[in-house]
Structure formats: C-alpha cells, structure tokens
Design a protein around this motif. Structure first.
Motif, short mmCIF file in Angstrom:
data_model
loop_
_atom_site.label_atom_id
_atom_site.label_comp_id
_atom_site.label_asym_id
_atom_site.label_seq_id
_atom_site.Cartn_x
_atom_site.Cartn_y
_atom_site.Cartn_z
N SER A 186 0.91 -1.33 0.06
CA SER A 186 0.10 -0.04 0.02
C SER A 186 0.81 1.19 -0.02
O SER A 186 0.62 2.33 -0.84
CB SER A 186 -0.75 0.00 1.19
OG SER A 186 -1.89 -0.90 1.13
N LEU A 187 1.65 1.30 0.97
CA LEU A 187 2.48 2.48 0.93
C LEU A 187 3.26 2.75 -0.07
O LEU A 187 3.62 3.98 -0.60
CB LEU A 187 3.41 2.44 2.14
CG LEU A 187 2.85 2.43 3.62
CD1 LEU A 187 3.89 2.55 4.84
CD2 LEU A 187 1.86 3.45 3.64
N LYS A 188 3.99 1.78 -0.89
CA LYS A 188 4.82 1.79 -2.13
C LYS A 188 4.10 2.19 -3.14
O LYS A 188 4.50 3.04 -4.22
CB LYS A 188 5.63 0.60 -2.27
CG LYS A 188 6.51 0.28 -1.25
CD LYS A 188 7.83 -0.79 -1.71
CE LYS A 188 7.13 -1.95 -1.95
NZ LYS A 188 8.13 -3.10 -2.03
N HIS A 189 2.86 1.85 -3.20
CA HIS A 189 1.86 2.33 -4.22
C HIS A 189 0.98 3.43 -3.95
O HIS A 189 0.02 3.77 -4.86
CB HIS A 189 1.03 1.01 -4.79
CG HIS A 189 2.03 -0.06 -5.25
ND1 HIS A 189 2.79 -0.83 -4.87
CD2 HIS A 189 2.28 -0.12 -6.66
CE1 HIS A 189 3.37 -1.56 -5.46
NE2 HIS A 189 3.25 -1.11 -6.67
N LEU A 194 11.85 10.60 7.92
CA LEU A 194 12.17 9.49 6.94
C LEU A 194 10.97 9.33 6.01
O LEU A 194 9.73 9.50 6.51
CB LEU A 194 12.23 8.14 7.75
CG LEU A 194 13.46 7.92 8.46
CD1 LEU A 194 13.35 6.88 9.72
CD2 LEU A 194 14.45 7.28 7.55
N ARG A 195 10.86 9.45 4.61
CA ARG A 195 9.76 9.06 3.96
C ARG A 195 10.02 7.97 2.93
O ARG A 195 10.93 7.78 2.47
CB ARG A 195 9.77 10.34 2.93
CG ARG A 195 8.58 10.17 1.90
CD ARG A 195 8.94 11.40 0.76
NE ARG A 195 9.83 11.42 0.25
CZ ARG A 195 10.22 10.54 -0.90
NH1 ARG A 195 9.25 9.77 -1.49
NH2 ARG A 195 11.15 10.85 -1.71
N ILE A 196 9.11 7.10 2.99
CA ILE A 196 8.97 5.87 2.35
C ILE A 196 9.13 6.04 0.46
O ILE A 196 8.62 7.06 0.07
CB ILE A 196 7.59 4.83 2.32
CG1 ILE A 196 8.05 3.70 1.95
CG2 ILE A 196 6.36 5.56 2.01
CD1 ILE A 196 6.96 2.57 2.33
N VAL A 197 9.87 5.54 -0.06
CA VAL A 197 10.02 5.64 -1.27
C VAL A 197 9.07 4.86 -1.95
O VAL A 197 8.60 3.74 -1.85
CB VAL A 197 11.58 4.97 -1.90
CG1 VAL A 197 11.70 5.28 -3.45
CG2 VAL A 197 12.66 6.04 -1.23
N THR A 198 8.53 5.75 -3.03
CA THR A 198 7.30 4.95 -3.69
C THR A 198 7.29 5.21 -5.41
O THR A 198 8.33 5.55 -5.84
CB THR A 198 5.92 5.94 -3.39
OG1 THR A 198 6.10 7.12 -4.13
CG2 THR A 198 5.87 6.13 -2.01
N ILE A 199 6.38 4.66 -5.89
CA ILE A 199 6.41 4.58 -7.20
C ILE A 199 6.35 5.76 -8.02
O ILE A 199 6.96 5.96 -9.04
CB ILE A 199 5.21 3.68 -7.81
CG1 ILE A 199 3.88 4.12 -7.27
CG2 ILE A 199 5.23 2.33 -7.64
CD1 ILE A 199 2.40 3.85 -8.08
#
Length: 220
Positions: A15-18, A41-46
C-alpha cells in the motif's frame, strides 16, 4: 499458509509503496534531534521513479560508498532506476526510506529487507548517509525506522550484516542496540562485469569477514 504477520507486512508495504492509503499508518516518520523534529524518513514510492534528482543522488551515493556494498559494478542512472523499480518497489519483502531534512532535501536512505515470517524479524538494509545533516542523524533515523517497524509491521526483532572492518557502521549499529553474533569469511569473485563478495568456499582463504549482528536492546 501465510501468517497474520506476513499478511500485515505484505499489505502495508504494498500500500505505502503504491501510494494507497493505509488506515493508521503513515509513510513519513518524524526524527527528533536536540528535542525537536530536525528531519524525517519518507517511504520511497512508485512516484519516485520519475524523480530524476533523487535517482541521481542514489546513484552518486552508491558509487561513493561502493566499497561497503556486497557488489561493485558500473553505476549508471538507468541501472539505479531499474534497481529502484525491480529491486525495491516490486519486491514484496523490501521497503526503502529516504532520509530528508524539513525542506525535503534527500540526505541518505535505509530500509527493511528479508523478512523471517516465522520468527517475525527482518533485516535492516541499505543504510547510507549521502550528504549533510546534523550530527546524530543516522542514529536518530535508524531508531525511528525500527520503532516504526515495531509499531506498524509488528516486527519483534532485527538483524543486519556489515563488513567487519567498517568500524563507523558498527559503532552506529551498537548505538542502536545491535550486538555482534558471528563473523563469516568472504572472498572477492569477478562475476561477469561485477565484482562480488561471496561466502568463502571449502579450502578458500578469507580475504575479509562479514559481521552478523542482532538487535538486543538493553532493558530499562
């Protein structure tokens, strides 16, 4: 059969990556330094696949720190983008966080990898300080990411591997509660255009060692 832990990890990571909303889970983690929030920190996404500036930084950092990675190869922007797409975003057991200052400037990255779904532990991975930031940045980032993993992914333990001669990295990990477990002999092998550090085979003399560490926080 998938465990509840595995299902939870897979759902949240996907979910988070997309960029799909996950109730109660944020893709940003505040980092506290000196009593206040100094970075995140920020998750790297599409969406980051189209962030040419970030991909360029990732490539520069990979080249700069290549001696501490398990493989050495010709780093390119195209190859870095392909790694981000196939190696990170399409990998159901891997997530990468970008360390950013409050203006959104990228300072480094770190992430989770190789979940042991039976023991409910995972490996912390790709810990790279790229540039700038206050003293204590990486310690605060790693502690924040691990806390997020415990709260949201319900991880019960962490492990990692690092070169046994990387004193700076080992010091960071020890500050975050990791302790040495064992040293494993490795040798350098040329595989096509890549040079890789691989486990030493029978009769081979170790050129150096990889250190396994596990998280063992001190009880209050």
């Amino acid at each position: 059969m998938e465990t509840d832990f595995e299902k939870n990890v897979a759902r949240i990571i996907h979910s988070l990556k997309h960029c799909i909303a996950e109730p109660g889970v944020s893709g940003e983690i505040p980092m506290l330094l000196g009593g206040g929030q100094a970075a995140k920190l920020r998750i790297v996404t599409i969406k980051d696949l189209e962030n040419a500036g970030l991909i360029r930084k990732f490539a520069q950092w990979r080249k700069k720190h290549e001696e501490w990675f398990p493989a050495k190869f010709n780093v390119t922007l195209e190859g870095t983008k392909r790694w981000l797409d196939k190696g990170v975003l399409e990998n159901r057991e891997r997530m990468l966080f970008c360390i950013e200052d409050m203006e959104g400037n990228a300072l480094g990255h770190m992430g989770f990898y190789r979940f042991d779904f039976e023991r409910e532990v995972c490996e912390v991975d790709n810990i790279v300080r790229g540039e700038g930031g206050e003293p204590g940045l990486m310690t605060a980032a790693l502690k924040a990411m691990m806390g997020w993993g415990i709260e949201n992914l319900h991880v019960k333990g962490y492990r990692l591997q690092t070169h046994a001669d990387n004193a700076k990295a080992i010091s960071l990990y020890e500050r975050c509660g990791f302790v040495p477990v064992r040293e494993n002999p490795i040798v350098r092998k040329k595989i096509g255009e890549r040079v890789e550090w691989v486990p030493a085979g029978e009769g081979e003399t170790a050129e150096k060692f990889m250190l396994e560490m596990r998280w063992a926080p001190k009880k209050p």
